[in-house]
Design a protein around this motif. Sequence first.
Motif, mmCIF file in Angstrom:
data_model
loop_
_atom_site.group_PDB
_atom_site.id
_atom_site.type_symbol
_atom_site.label_atom_id
_atom_site.label_comp_id
_atom_site.label_asym_id
_atom_site.label_seq_id
_atom_site.Cartn_x
_atom_site.Cartn_y
_atom_site.Cartn_z
ATOM 1 N N PRO A 53 2.228 -3.602 -8.228
ATOM 2 C CA PRO A 53 2.034 -2.670 -6.717
ATOM 3 C C PRO A 53 0.764 -3.054 -5.818
ATOM 4 O O PRO A 53 0.984 -3.198 -4.630
ATOM 5 N N LEU A 54 -0.278 -3.492 -6.608
ATOM 6 C CA LEU A 54 -1.356 -4.023 -5.968
ATOM 7 C C LEU A 54 -1.268 -5.105 -5.328
ATOM 8 O O LEU A 54 -1.632 -5.566 -4.225
ATOM 9 N N LEU A 55 -0.587 -6.186 -5.950
ATOM 10 C CA LEU A 55 -0.247 -7.562 -5.502
ATOM 11 C C LEU A 55 0.683 -7.320 -4.382
ATOM 12 O O LEU A 55 0.560 -8.071 -3.098
ATOM 13 N N GLY A 56 1.623 -6.310 -4.154
ATOM 14 C CA GLY A 56 2.450 -6.140 -3.250
ATOM 15 C C GLY A 56 1.618 -5.663 -1.931
ATOM 16 O O GLY A 56 2.172 -5.912 -1.034
ATOM 17 N N LEU A 57 0.877 -4.680 -2.375
ATOM 18 C CA LEU A 57 0.129 -4.108 -1.234
ATOM 19 C C LEU A 57 -0.720 -4.950 -0.481
ATOM 20 O O LEU A 57 -1.021 -5.074 0.599
ATOM 21 N N LEU A 58 -1.468 -6.035 -1.477
ATOM 22 C CA LEU A 58 -2.437 -7.194 -0.881
ATOM 23 C C LEU A 58 -1.432 -7.873 0.113
ATOM 24 O O LEU A 58 -2.000 -8.345 1.115
ATOM 25 N N GLY A 59 -0.415 -8.341 -0.469
ATOM 26 C CA GLY A 59 0.423 -9.189 0.433
ATOM 27 C C GLY A 59 0.950 -8.484 1.682
ATOM 28 O O GLY A 59 0.886 -9.271 2.575
ATOM 29 N N THR A 60 1.051 -7.280 1.661
ATOM 30 C CA THR A 60 1.340 -6.456 3.143
ATOM 31 C C THR A 60 0.024 -6.456 3.916
ATOM 32 O O THR A 60 0.210 -6.607 5.137
ATOM 33 N N VAL A 61 -1.028 -6.197 3.197
ATOM 34 C CA VAL A 61 -2.216 -6.372 4.022
ATOM 35 C C VAL A 61 -2.598 -7.735 4.624
ATOM 36 O O VAL A 61 -2.934 -7.636 5.926
#
Length: 205
Positions: free
Chosen positions: A118-126
Motif C-alpha cells: 500500500p505504501l508503494l501504491g500511495l507513493l506512486g499516486t503521490v
Amino acid sequence: MFEIIKSGGWMMWPLMICSIGAMGIVAERFWTLQRKKIMPQDLVLQVWKLHRENRIDEMTLRRLKTSSPLGSIIAAGIANSAHGREMMKESIEDVGRQVTHDLERFLDALGTIAEISPLLGLLGTVFGMIEIFSELLQHGAGDPTVLAGGISVALITTATGLTVAIPSLVFHRYFLRRVDEFVINMEMEALRLIEMMHGEREAVL
C-alpha cells in the motif's frame, strides 16, 4: 493488463514484483504446509509399535528425525528418555521452536509485502499527482477531463498496492495460524507418546 501497468507509471513495476513474490510464497507454503508432510498420519502408531518391539535404536532415531517435523520432535523426546520426563519435555519444546522457525520460512517476507505494497501504491499516486499539478502549472486547466483522467491514472498504483496487500495479509495470517496449530498438535502428540512409553497413559491410538 499491460496498458494498465504502463499507465500506472514506473512504480507499477515494484508492485508487480511484490505481486509475483507473494504468489510464489503462497504457492510454496501451500505445498510445504500439508498435514501429511508435517504430521504423517500413522507415524505415532509406528513409533509406538517400534517401542513395544524394543526396536528403537540410533539409526531408527536418525531416520525418524529426518522423516518429518513431527518425527523430529518425537525423536528429540525419545533421545533424552534416559534423563527423565522433564528433560524430555524441554527437548521437545526446544525442537518445537526450531520446527516453528522452519515452518515459518518466507512468512516474514510475505508480511513485509503486505505492509509495503500500500505504501508503494500511495507513493506512486503521490508522484502521479505531482506530475499532474506540474502540468497544470505549465499549461493551465483548460480541459477538466484531462485533469480527471490524470488523477484516475495516478490512483491506479494505489488500487494495485491494495490489491497486492490485502490477499498477502490474509494468507500471512492464515499460514501463521496454521503453523501454530501444527506445532501445538505435534508437541501434544510427542508428549502423549512419551507418557504412553512410560506407562503414564493408556496406549489408545
